[in-house]
Design a protein around this motif. Structure first.
Motif, mmCIF file in Angstrom:
data_model
loop_
_atom_site.group_PDB
_atom_site.id
_atom_site.type_symbol
_atom_site.label_atom_id
_atom_site.label_comp_id
_atom_site.label_asym_id
_atom_site.label_seq_id
_atom_site.Cartn_x
_atom_site.Cartn_y
_atom_site.Cartn_z
ATOM 1 N N ASN A 1 -10.667 -9.198 -1.014
ATOM 2 C CA ASN A 1 -10.884 -10.880 -1.272
ATOM 3 C C ASN A 1 -9.165 -11.173 -1.915
ATOM 4 O O ASN A 1 -8.480 -12.915 -1.428
ATOM 5 C CB ASN A 1 -12.104 -11.381 -2.997
ATOM 6 N N LEU A 2 -8.263 -10.436 -2.767
ATOM 7 C CA LEU A 2 -7.345 -10.611 -3.386
ATOM 8 C C LEU A 2 -6.315 -10.576 -2.329
ATOM 9 O O LEU A 2 -5.653 -12.012 -2.934
ATOM 10 C CB LEU A 2 -6.726 -9.568 -4.715
ATOM 11 N N VAL A 3 -5.976 -10.473 -1.019
ATOM 12 C CA VAL A 3 -5.004 -10.052 -0.522
ATOM 13 C C VAL A 3 -5.726 -11.085 0.288
ATOM 14 O O VAL A 3 -4.487 -12.501 0.576
ATOM 15 C CB VAL A 3 -4.939 -9.196 0.427
ATOM 16 N N LEU A 4 -7.314 -11.892 0.973
ATOM 17 C CA LEU A 4 -7.151 -13.026 1.751
ATOM 18 C C LEU A 4 -6.731 -14.206 0.668
ATOM 19 O O LEU A 4 -6.418 -15.334 1.641
ATOM 20 C CB LEU A 4 -9.134 -12.943 1.887
ATOM 21 N N GLY B 1 -4.267 -6.942 10.173
ATOM 22 C CA GLY B 1 -3.897 -6.800 11.176
ATOM 23 C C GLY B 1 -2.630 -8.004 12.193
ATOM 24 O O GLY B 1 -2.046 -9.318 11.071
ATOM 25 N N VAL B 2 -1.624 -7.667 13.115
ATOM 26 C CA VAL B 2 -0.859 -8.254 13.441
ATOM 27 C C VAL B 2 -1.548 -9.077 13.942
ATOM 28 O O VAL B 2 -1.907 -9.346 15.002
ATOM 29 C CB VAL B 2 0.098 -7.578 14.492
ATOM 30 N N SER B 3 -0.431 -10.329 13.852
ATOM 31 C CA SER B 3 -0.831 -11.612 14.342
ATOM 32 C C SER B 3 -0.222 -12.439 14.877
ATOM 33 O O SER B 3 -0.527 -13.807 15.955
ATOM 34 C CB SER B 3 -1.347 -12.948 12.867
ATOM 35 N N SER C 1 -13.811 -7.069 -3.594
ATOM 36 C CA SER C 1 -14.226 -6.833 -2.381
ATOM 37 C C SER C 1 -14.041 -7.382 -1.220
ATOM 38 O O SER C 1 -13.295 -8.143 -0.587
ATOM 39 C CB SER C 1 -15.924 -7.282 -2.334
ATOM 40 N N THR C 2 -14.792 -6.678 0.236
ATOM 41 C CA THR C 2 -14.004 -7.739 1.243
ATOM 42 C C THR C 2 -15.483 -7.989 1.835
ATOM 43 O O THR C 2 -16.810 -7.215 2.562
ATOM 44 C CB THR C 2 -13.224 -6.179 2.397
ATOM 45 N N SER D 1 -9.032 -5.694 8.411
ATOM 46 C CA SER D 1 -9.973 -6.463 7.273
ATOM 47 C C SER D 1 -8.949 -6.213 6.281
ATOM 48 O O SER D 1 -8.611 -5.291 5.917
ATOM 49 C CB SER D 1 -10.968 -6.094 6.879
ATOM 50 N N VAL D 2 -8.895 -7.040 4.979
ATOM 51 C CA VAL D 2 -8.376 -6.895 4.262
ATOM 52 C C VAL D 2 -9.156 -7.715 2.461
ATOM 53 O O VAL D 2 -10.979 -8.283 3.427
ATOM 54 C CB VAL D 2 -6.929 -8.120 3.837
#
Length: 274
Positions: free
Chosen positions: A136-139, A195-197, A218-219, A133-134
């Motif tokens: 919010n900023l990364v998402l 993760g690797v997609s 947050s995640t 998981s990542v």
């Protein structure tokens, strides 16, 4: 009056002759198109296919859409890239790519304007057994970068073929600049994070969804699709989505007949021994 009817009929014929403008839907709409990205990193060429499905069609968590139940047992979908509106793009792509080098990923996204938890998210293939998981900023960076790629696939100078604007299930091929899918899949991940997609042609990839959390750092919730749901792209140019098959449970009368048959076989065996 007759002239007006003729004019109306002519207008209807003309309208029918104009191709539908069915541009690929971005994540910024809140319900992006489900898209297949295929690429050859050796020959630096990639292709993007609009699969005619949306984020909402595959969403299983989050607050934007109801559970689609797409990971229910016995679900099967397929797309033939060698035919229909996809064929020219597929052939154009293979004229520059080596099918042995191909890798692929499937993505859909929701970059809804709302800020509540679960309002944004990504659905992606996953080349792993568990989800990484990542926050919010990364998402949000993943969602914005995906939209940038979708836009570049239709306008960038590196686009050597595209028909997204003319057909319901469009496609594009690029070999340089932002039109190349490799720009998005850094380290074979969504925007080089999580993760690797990406997987190799012929490989079955799991599917996951992650949605936004309540704050910027947050995640949010995330899940791996159930019932062994996978996407697979074959060397024959057919993409499939499938879950584990439904196992039929025998009806009560079938069980009764089976037990009666076993009992009869046991009776015969005892008679022979006697």
């Amino acid at each position: 009056m007759k002239f007006q009817l003729k004019a109306l009929a002519a207008a209807m014929v003309l309208a029918a002759a104009v191709p539908a403008q069915a541009a690929i839907d971005f994540a910024s709409t809140g319900n992006s198109s489900l898209s297949l990205a295929v690429f050859d990193s050796v020959n630096n060429v990639s292709a993007l296919f609009d699969l005619g499905k949306s984020y909402s069609d595959f969403s299983v968590i989050g607050s934007s859409f109801a559970d689609s139940n797409i990971d229910a047992l016995g679900t099967n979908l397929s797309w033939n890239l060698t035919g229909g509106d996809y064929s020219t793009a597929w052939n154009t792509f293979l004229s520059s790519a080596n099918i042995a080098n191909l890798q692929f990923a499937v993505i859909a996204a929701d970059n809804n304007a709302g800020t509540a938890a679960g309002n944004k998210g990504i659905i992606s293939t996953l080349n792993a057994e568990t989800v990484t998981s990542v926050n919010n900023l990364v998402l949000l960076a993943q969602l914005a970068a995906w939209d940038s790629y979708l836009a570049a696939g239709q306008t960038d100078n590196g686009t050597i073929y595209q028909n997204h604007l003319l057909v319901d299930n469009g496609a594009s091929v690029g070999n340089s600049g932002k039109a190349n899918t490799l720009v998005y899949f850094g380290q074979n991940k969504n925007n080089a994070a999580g993760g690797v997609s990406v997987g190799n042609i012929g490989q079955s990839l799991a599917v996951y969804q992650q949605v936004s959390g309540p704050s910027t750092t947050s995640t949010g919730a995330f899940t791996l699709f159930g019932n062994n749901a996978t996407f697979t792209l074959g060397t024959n140019g057919v993409l499939t989505y499938a879950t584990a098959p439904v196992v039929e449970v025998p009806e009560a009368d079938t069980w009764a007949m089976m037990m009666l048959g076993l009992g009869f076989m046991g009776f015969v065996a005892r008679r022979k021994q006697a």
